[in-house]
Write a protein that holds these residues in place. Structure first.
Motif, PDB file in Angstrom:
ATOM      1  N   GLU A 165     -52.462  42.429 -40.034  1.00  0.00           N
ATOM      2  CA  GLU A 165     -51.229  41.835 -40.522  1.00  0.00           C
ATOM      3  C   GLU A 165     -50.190  42.747 -40.842  1.00  0.00           C
ATOM      4  O   GLU A 165     -50.158  44.117 -41.358  1.00  0.00           O
ATOM      5  N   LEU A 166     -48.804  42.555 -40.594  1.00  0.00           N
ATOM      6  CA  LEU A 166     -47.698  43.171 -40.950  1.00  0.00           C
ATOM      7  C   LEU A 166     -46.812  42.118 -41.852  1.00  0.00           C
ATOM      8  O   LEU A 166     -46.714  41.106 -41.429  1.00  0.00           O
ATOM      9  N   ALA A 167     -46.028  43.170 -43.094  1.00  0.00           N
ATOM     10  CA  ALA A 167     -45.703  42.148 -43.740  1.00  0.00           C
ATOM     11  C   ALA A 167     -44.225  42.790 -43.848  1.00  0.00           C
ATOM     12  O   ALA A 167     -43.941  44.051 -43.760  1.00  0.00           O
ATOM     13  N   PHE A 168     -43.133  41.718 -43.959  1.00  0.00           N
ATOM     14  CA  PHE A 168     -41.504  42.315 -43.657  1.00  0.00           C
ATOM     15  C   PHE A 168     -40.876  42.029 -45.144  1.00  0.00           C
ATOM     16  O   PHE A 168     -40.834  40.530 -45.388  1.00  0.00           O
ATOM     17  N   GLU A 169     -40.225  42.514 -45.613  1.00  0.00           N
ATOM     18  CA  GLU A 169     -39.406  42.391 -46.977  1.00  0.00           C
ATOM     19  C   GLU A 169     -38.095  42.335 -46.171  1.00  0.00           C
ATOM     20  O   GLU A 169     -37.387  43.274 -46.209  1.00  0.00           O
ATOM     21  N   VAL A 170     -37.620  40.890 -45.740  1.00  0.00           N
ATOM     22  CA  VAL A 170     -36.449  40.628 -45.158  1.00  0.00           C
ATOM     23  C   VAL A 170     -35.205  40.891 -46.040  1.00  0.00           C
ATOM     24  O   VAL A 170     -35.150  40.055 -46.912  1.00  0.00           O
ATOM     25  N   ARG A 171     -34.265  41.724 -45.579  1.00  0.00           N
ATOM     26  CA  ARG A 171     -32.904  41.654 -46.578  1.00  0.00           C
ATOM     27  C   ARG A 171     -31.672  41.880 -45.607  1.00  0.00           C
ATOM     28  O   ARG A 171     -30.638  42.016 -46.062  1.00  0.00           O
ATOM     29  N   ASP A 172     -31.944  41.278 -44.171  1.00  0.00           N
ATOM     30  CA  ASP A 172     -30.705  41.477 -43.363  1.00  0.00           C
ATOM     31  C   ASP A 172     -30.522  40.072 -42.644  1.00  0.00           C
ATOM     32  O   ASP A 172     -30.313  40.094 -41.522  1.00  0.00           O
ATOM     33  N   SER A 173     -30.890  39.000 -43.406  1.00  0.00           N
ATOM     34  CA  SER A 173     -30.846  37.672 -42.683  1.00  0.00           C
ATOM     35  C   SER A 173     -29.257  37.515 -42.163  1.00  0.00           C
ATOM     36  O   SER A 173     -29.149  36.654 -40.970  1.00  0.00           O
ATOM     37  N   ALA A 174     -28.217  38.211 -42.626  1.00  0.00           N
ATOM     38  CA  ALA A 174     -26.961  37.913 -42.136  1.00  0.00           C
ATOM     39  C   ALA A 174     -26.664  38.577 -40.969  1.00  0.00           C
ATOM     40  O   ALA A 174     -25.646  38.426 -40.089  1.00  0.00           O
ATOM     41  N   ASP A 175     -27.643  39.736 -40.506  1.00  0.00           N
ATOM     42  CA  ASP A 175     -27.289  40.536 -39.298  1.00  0.00           C
ATOM     43  C   ASP A 175     -28.081  39.783 -38.287  1.00  0.00           C
ATOM     44  O   ASP A 175     -29.060  40.146 -38.129  1.00  0.00           O
ATOM     45  N   ARG A 176     -27.709  39.020 -37.416  1.00  0.00           N
ATOM     46  CA  ARG A 176     -28.187  38.149 -36.485  1.00  0.00           C
ATOM     47  C   ARG A 176     -28.711  39.355 -35.385  1.00  0.00           C
ATOM     48  O   ARG A 176     -29.847  38.936 -34.862  1.00  0.00           O
ATOM     49  N   GLY A 177     -28.182  40.321 -35.190  1.00  0.00           N
ATOM     50  CA  GLY A 177     -28.574  41.290 -34.258  1.00  0.00           C
ATOM     51  C   GLY A 177     -30.095  41.863 -34.799  1.00  0.00           C
ATOM     52  O   GLY A 177     -31.112  41.775 -33.676  1.00  0.00           O
ATOM     53  N   ALA A 178     -30.046  42.075 -35.834  1.00  0.00           N
ATOM     54  CA  ALA A 178     -31.430  42.554 -36.436  1.00  0.00           C
ATOM     55  C   ALA A 178     -32.414  41.427 -36.690  1.00  0.00           C
ATOM     56  O   ALA A 178     -33.842  41.779 -36.233  1.00  0.00           O
ATOM     57  N   VAL A 179     -31.950  40.264 -36.848  1.00  0.00           N
ATOM     58  CA  VAL A 179     -32.930  39.110 -36.963  1.00  0.00           C
ATOM     59  C   VAL A 179     -33.508  38.895 -35.473  1.00  0.00           C
ATOM     60  O   VAL A 179     -34.719  39.004 -35.372  1.00  0.00           O
ATOM     61  N   LEU A 180     -32.698  39.078 -34.266  1.00  0.00           N
ATOM     62  CA  LEU A 180     -33.461  38.611 -32.869  1.00  0.00           C
ATOM     63  C   LEU A 180     -34.107  39.955 -32.504  1.00  0.00           C
ATOM     64  O   LEU A 180     -35.115  39.646 -31.850  1.00  0.00           O
ATOM     65  N   ASP A 212     -31.436  32.714 -45.136  1.00  0.00           N
ATOM     66  CA  ASP A 212     -32.843  33.091 -44.987  1.00  0.00           C
ATOM     67  C   ASP A 212     -33.514  32.003 -44.173  1.00  0.00           C
ATOM     68  O   ASP A 212     -34.333  32.223 -43.376  1.00  0.00           O
ATOM     69  N   VAL A 213     -33.149  30.573 -44.543  1.00  0.00           N
ATOM     70  CA  VAL A 213     -33.546  29.388 -43.871  1.00  0.00           C
ATOM     71  C   VAL A 213     -33.183  29.379 -42.290  1.00  0.00           C
ATOM     72  O   VAL A 213     -33.998  29.586 -41.500  1.00  0.00           O
ATOM     73  N   ALA A 214     -32.037  30.172 -41.854  1.00  0.00           N
ATOM     74  CA  ALA A 214     -31.424  29.990 -40.690  1.00  0.00           C
ATOM     75  C   ALA A 214     -32.279  31.243 -39.777  1.00  0.00           C
ATOM     76  O   ALA A 214     -32.651  31.201 -38.626  1.00  0.00           O
ATOM     77  N   MET A 215     -32.491  32.542 -40.740  1.00  0.00           N
ATOM     78  CA  MET A 215     -33.178  33.531 -40.214  1.00  0.00           C
ATOM     79  C   MET A 215     -34.695  33.034 -39.706  1.00  0.00           C
ATOM     80  O   MET A 215     -35.146  33.370 -38.642  1.00  0.00           O
ATOM     81  N   LEU A 216     -35.159  32.302 -40.445  1.00  0.00           N
ATOM     82  CA  LEU A 216     -36.713  31.994 -40.165  1.00  0.00           C
ATOM     83  C   LEU A 216     -36.624  30.919 -38.929  1.00  0.00           C
ATOM     84  O   LEU A 216     -37.382  30.884 -38.185  1.00  0.00           O
ATOM     85  N   ARG A 217     -35.716  29.945 -38.956  1.00  0.00           N
ATOM     86  CA  ARG A 217     -35.411  29.092 -37.637  1.00  0.00           C
ATOM     87  C   ARG A 217     -35.304  30.053 -36.550  1.00  0.00           C
ATOM     88  O   ARG A 217     -35.700  29.763 -35.382  1.00  0.00           O
ATOM     89  N   ALA A 218     -34.197  31.117 -36.563  1.00  0.00           N
ATOM     90  CA  ALA A 218     -34.039  31.749 -35.295  1.00  0.00           C
ATOM     91  C   ALA A 218     -35.400  32.658 -35.024  1.00  0.00           C
ATOM     92  O   ALA A 218     -35.313  32.921 -33.788  1.00  0.00           O
ATOM     93  N   THR A 219     -36.048  33.241 -35.809  1.00  0.00           N
ATOM     94  CA  THR A 219     -37.164  33.820 -35.733  1.00  0.00           C
ATOM     95  C   THR A 219     -38.173  33.071 -34.831  1.00  0.00           C
ATOM     96  O   THR A 219     -38.806  33.400 -33.853  1.00  0.00           O
ATOM     97  N   ARG A 220     -38.390  31.756 -35.163  1.00  0.00           N
ATOM     98  CA  ARG A 220     -39.219  30.868 -34.681  1.00  0.00           C
ATOM     99  C   ARG A 220     -38.712  30.705 -33.195  1.00  0.00           C
ATOM    100  O   ARG A 220     -39.654  30.645 -32.217  1.00  0.00           O
ATOM    101  N   GLN A 221     -37.462  30.507 -33.110  1.00  0.00           N
ATOM    102  CA  GLN A 221     -36.948  29.956 -31.709  1.00  0.00           C
ATOM    103  C   GLN A 221     -37.073  31.130 -31.004  1.00  0.00           C
ATOM    104  O   GLN A 221     -37.026  31.078 -29.524  1.00  0.00           O
ATOM    105  N   ALA A 222     -37.081  32.388 -31.481  1.00  0.00           N
ATOM    106  CA  ALA A 222     -37.214  33.570 -30.367  1.00  0.00           C
ATOM    107  C   ALA A 222     -38.672  33.855 -30.010  1.00  0.00           C
ATOM    108  O   ALA A 222     -38.760  34.889 -29.312  1.00  0.00           O
TER     109      ALA A 222
END
Length: 329
Positions: A165-180, A212-222
């Motif tokens: 398992e890897l855990a990510f403490e996400v603080r960059d949800s506004a950075d779409r490049g980092a999210v993808l 953060d909600v948009a980040m979760l959605r983009a992560t799943r879609q990727a």
């Protein structure tokens, strides 16, 4: 030989017991040698629950270790002292060229003595997950822009600890490049091996932030699979009037609905098992023994992924109540 009706009854009871045991295993558990889950201690009535939500098994307490502050933390000794068997190890951040994982900017994971301590913890039936991101540096996804570099960095962390398992403490949800980049790198590793992933996000009074909600959605879609969303929930001071934990429960329920939509779940209630709850304490007295029992009951009632703590360490008796929610006791 038993009469046929008795044999059939025995087989049915065995199948039922096996199904219950499997449901009680912690997330990601694969070793049949681990001790069976124990029933949580008697607790008061849980916090307000969603109407119609049935009780479910709670996997236990996860201890958080800040290795920047406690580089010599002895996992096996602490596990023997507390009975806690699962830990989160923070924080791995970007160092060097931006694609090199390091403990809060210090020594890389391959030079850390924690790997040996983790092996001894696993021999006791426990486990731990490295935490990427958080305070003390940039998360690798924000710093590592070299093609293939981020997935290679994640592979290095997984390999250094043989991590499931890897855990990510996400603080960059506004950075779409980092999210993808993070989503695609996680997907690349998950295509190669079984790897559970959790995201730690701050909880507000109304749930998650829109970003953060948009980040979760983009992560799943990727194409990346996020098994658990760990909610960092600030706890109001003990002197605050009113139902402090009730307000936390309302915020968790709102976050659950957001997570269900972002993860494409058919029913909002399906999100409960994908949620972990981590109260954050500002003061030693912000959590009483009664509060701890209520939190444990709430997590067990809803079948959350786990319960943890951050911030100031509470009174010893409060900690012991939370430790006893571990299924390995």
């Amino acid at each position: 030989m038993l009469p046929r009706p008795l044999a059939l009854l025995g087989a049915l009871l065995l199948a039922t017991a096996t199904a219950v045991a499997i449901r009680m295993l912690p997330a990601g558990a694969v070793s049949p040698s681990r001790p069976p889950a124990a029933r949580p201690p008697a607790t008061p009535a849980p916090l307000p629950a969603q109407a119609g939500e049935p009780p479910a098994a709670f996997v236990g307490f996860v201890g958080f270790v800040d290795l920047a502050r406690q580089p010599g933390f002895d996992l096996p000794a602490e596990s023997r002292r507390t009975g806690v068997r699962r830990y989160a190890l923070g924080h791995l951040v970007a160092g060097g060229d931006g694609c090199t994982p390091r403990w809060s900017g210090q020594a890389g994971p391959r030079r850390s003595p924690m790997a040996g301590r983790l092996a001894r913890l696993r021999a006791m039936g426990g486990d731990a997950a490295p935490v990427l991101g958080g305070p003390g540096g940039r998360e690798l996804a924000a710093a590592c822009t070299r093609p293939g570099g981020l997935s290679a960095a994640y592979r290095r962390v997984v390999g250094a600890f043989d991590a499931a398992e890897l855990a990510f403490e996400v603080r960059d949800s506004a950075d779409r490049g980092a999210v993808l980049r993070r989503a695609r790198a996680i997907q690349a590793v998950q295509r190669e091996r079984r790897l559970r992933v959790s995201f730690t996000l701050p909880l507000r009074h109304d749930g998650l932030t829109p970003g953060d909600v948009a980040m979760l959605r983009a992560t799943r879609q990727a194409g990346a699979e996020v098994a658990t969303v760990n909610l960092l929930a600030p706890i109001e001071p003990g002197t605050t009037r009113g139902a402090r934990l009730g307000r936390v429960a309302d915020a968790v329920r709102a976050a659950g609905e957001q997570i269900a939509r972002a993860q494409g779940l058919a029913e909002p209630g399906e999100a409960w098992r994908r949620i972990a709850l981590t109260p954050v304490l500002a003061g030693r007295d912000d959590l009483s023994e009664l509060d701890a029992r209520k939190l444990a009951a709430y997590a067990a009632h809803h079948g959350l992924a786990w319960l943890s703590l951050r911030g100031v360490t509470p009174e010893p008796d409060v900690s012991r109540i939370l430790w006893r929610t571990s299924p390995y006791r």
